[in-house]
Scaffold this motif. Sequence first.
Motif, mmCIF file in Angstrom:
data_model
loop_
_atom_site.group_PDB
_atom_site.id
_atom_site.type_symbol
_atom_site.label_atom_id
_atom_site.label_comp_id
_atom_site.label_asym_id
_atom_site.label_seq_id
_atom_site.Cartn_x
_atom_site.Cartn_y
_atom_site.Cartn_z
ATOM 1 N N UNK A 53 21.622 23.431 14.286
ATOM 2 C CA UNK A 53 21.055 23.929 13.029
ATOM 3 C C UNK A 53 19.546 23.701 12.915
ATOM 4 N N UNK A 54 19.041 22.587 13.437
ATOM 5 C CA UNK A 54 17.627 22.268 13.246
ATOM 6 C C UNK A 54 16.706 23.216 13.998
ATOM 7 N N UNK A 55 17.220 23.888 14.994
ATOM 8 C CA UNK A 55 16.389 24.832 15.761
ATOM 9 C C UNK A 55 15.963 26.022 14.896
ATOM 10 N N UNK A 56 16.809 26.419 13.963
ATOM 11 C CA UNK A 56 16.517 27.621 13.166
ATOM 12 C C UNK A 56 15.353 27.421 12.199
ATOM 13 N N UNK A 57 14.857 26.211 12.084
ATOM 14 C CA UNK A 57 13.773 25.947 11.136
ATOM 15 C C UNK A 57 12.399 26.394 11.645
ATOM 16 N N UNK A 58 12.280 26.689 12.930
ATOM 17 C CA UNK A 58 10.977 27.064 13.487
ATOM 18 C C UNK A 58 10.657 28.520 13.149
ATOM 19 N N UNK A 59 9.518 28.798 12.535
ATOM 20 C CA UNK A 59 9.213 30.164 12.060
ATOM 21 C C UNK A 59 9.141 31.215 13.164
ATOM 22 N N UNK A 60 8.586 30.858 14.352
ATOM 23 C CA UNK A 60 8.490 31.791 15.475
ATOM 24 C C UNK A 60 9.342 31.215 16.604
ATOM 25 N N UNK A 61 10.440 31.879 16.907
ATOM 26 C CA UNK A 61 11.440 31.299 17.803
ATOM 27 C C UNK A 61 11.870 32.321 18.848
ATOM 28 N N UNK A 62 11.732 31.930 20.120
ATOM 29 C CA UNK A 62 12.150 32.785 21.227
ATOM 30 C C UNK A 62 13.148 32.027 22.086
ATOM 31 N N UNK A 63 14.422 32.445 22.003
ATOM 32 C CA UNK A 63 15.500 31.837 22.791
ATOM 33 C C UNK A 63 16.133 32.863 23.715
ATOM 34 N N UNK A 64 15.416 33.900 24.046
ATOM 35 C CA UNK A 64 15.978 35.013 24.815
ATOM 36 C C UNK A 64 16.303 34.610 26.251
ATOM 37 N N UNK A 65 17.204 35.385 26.875
ATOM 38 C CA UNK A 65 17.567 35.233 28.283
ATOM 39 C C UNK A 65 18.078 33.823 28.587
#
Length: 747
Positions: free
Chosen positions: A546-558
């Motif tokens: 859940x804490x990862x979603x707090x970052x405004x610009x987030x790239x978790x692709x691939x």
Amino acid sequence: MRPNITALFFFLILSIISFKVSYCSIGNNGTNHLCPEIEKKALLNFKLSLEDPDNMLLSSWNISADVNCCNWEGVVCDNITGHVDQLHLGSSILRGKIDPSLLNLKHLTYLDLSRSNFVQAIPSFIGSLTSLEYLDLSNAGFYGTIPNTIGNLSNLRTLILEGDGYQSQLEWLPGLSHLEYLNMNYVNLSRADNWQQVINTLPSLVELHFSGCSLTFIAPMNNINNNISTSLAILDLSQNNEFQSFAISPGWIFQLSNLTFLDLSSNFFEGPIPNISNTTKLQNVDLSFNRFNSNIPHWLYLCKDLEFVNLRSNFLHGTISTGIANLTSLNTMSLSWNELSGEIAREIANLCKLQSLDLSVNKLNGKISDSFGNMSNCFIGALESLDLSENRLSGHLTDQVLEFKSLKTLNLAFNNLSGTIPINIVKLSSLKTLTLAGNNLSGNLPESVGKLFNLTYLDIQDNKLEGVVSEIHFSNLTNLLDLYASGNHFTLNVSSNWTPPFNLYNLGLGLWNLGSGGRFPMWLQPQKDIRELDLSSSGISGEVPNWIWDFPFLNLSHNHLHGKIPDIITNQFLCLSSNKFSGPLPQIGSGVFDLDLSNNSFSGDISHFVIANGTYNLNILHLAGNQLTGEIPDCLMQWSSMIVLNLANNNMFGRIPDSIRFLTNMLSLNLQNNKFSGHIPFSLRNCTELVNVDLAGNKLVGKMPAWIGTRLLHLRFLVLRSNRLSGVSTILLQWPQREVWEVNMGD
């Protein structure tokens, strides 16, 4: 004979008492005169018409506190006659109206009412204060046309009318024959077509500021006596391009023989820069953001007093002359965003006072060691900022490049540099910003980087670096705020309970092996200030904490992430493409402007996504390569900010809705490989900014719309194959800008 100590003591005491009495009798403004009664009443009447919200200035204007108005705050009297000579009321944020009682201050030479909030036109009676030598009405809330009566102030030496509420045709200006300083920045002078002739009537003018005035340069001074050619020293005509097309720079400017400061930036003048100039005394020249499209003129290298040069963004070409060696006073030079070529002149490395050099975004070539391989000690000690990014420089980062003792910013990004990052990079101990991105650097990241304790910004992304990065690499980087290292093959090796010494704003570790067994590194969780996080292609798997979603610009692709995703509220940019996420599309907040959920397993229709979300600020939406079904709801007016819309490779059907006409800013539309039917909607003709349209692999029918060739004038990519369309417009077949054109008919 010994002096009489007692007599000397009493003499000193009497002297001190005499000094105190004398000082106290002079008062705050250096005069022992009482101001005339008529002038005191004028000031009191003036006060009655004003408000002093902070009660900082006018509270002292009180006869019960001090009967002598010469002692009031902001009032200066002549120390011989006692007449009120100056009013310093600037920066007081006064309100109200200017009372005509000021006219009783007949000896007033200085009036400053700047930075207040009067909200009225400039009173015409100001022009009756004929003793004025200094007048400042800048940013004081005044508005409207500057009254012609200002021209009656024939004794003015300084006039400051800066502010965007004014307008004028300058017909009153020739009356100010003694004017030396004139500042009308941001005054609307768009109707002052003869401004160049008008200022030529001011023989004493030394300093002129006409920035942001919407000036026209259509009728320059030609074949007339230029009165200001020997007086004008400072000239600012910047930012006058708002309401005009490109113009040729006024040639008379370059004949001003005493000019020391010249700012013509942001006018979009078309070139060339004149080859001949008398402005050899220049110390500061800013010609940035124009279109001069010429070589750097030879005369510029003859201005031995030059300290500041900005020729940024001008389409300049040719080489940097060896004549740059003449500029021995140079402190700052920017030649960025041009088309300069050739090698960097070696003579630059002998300019002892140069602190900032920006040659970025050009076509400069050669080995970096050739230009900076034989540097003078004074150059090494003086330079603080060096930007050579986005050129064609090659070679290695040699020891010579690392000799700069005072260097705080080094940007060599996007060149053709190769080799390794030297171990002795630690010699750049003053460095705050290091940017080496987009080169061909290889090898390991030296541990000595961790000793650059002043470093706040490190960008080494998109190189060929590899190897292990450990805690030692970060040991002394306590000031680090931004770390961009994506696009390298690093392996992070830190302990499970590692606490970084920094508190980052931006972090890019894309393509890294994070050394956490495919899980999200726990040392990231305390980094609460991170705005941008890139962990793309890093091999992480499982569900997202859940804490990862707090970052405004987030790239978790691939990656190998799966599960459902929560509603997207805090993110502004979110890229989750090429994972294994499933379930329905999430709700998203109005602050999201770039969303990429492509190549996952999202399912269901998008009706709730469009209707319920009210995603008014969404610019980019990628939902391609999922398992989405259903129709596109006919309420796309909620997506009026959309620039890129990609719904390709899903199972969607129905007609393309007419409300697509509201997407007037859209550049790219991709609906490829779905089951859309019906005609290409006529309303699509409103999307006149489109560059890319891909509707291939659907069930569209009807005749190819002729308006595509008459309305979509920016179109470069058009793919309509594998539909049931008929007829191809002659205009489309002859379309000159086409790059990809697949419009063949058939099933």
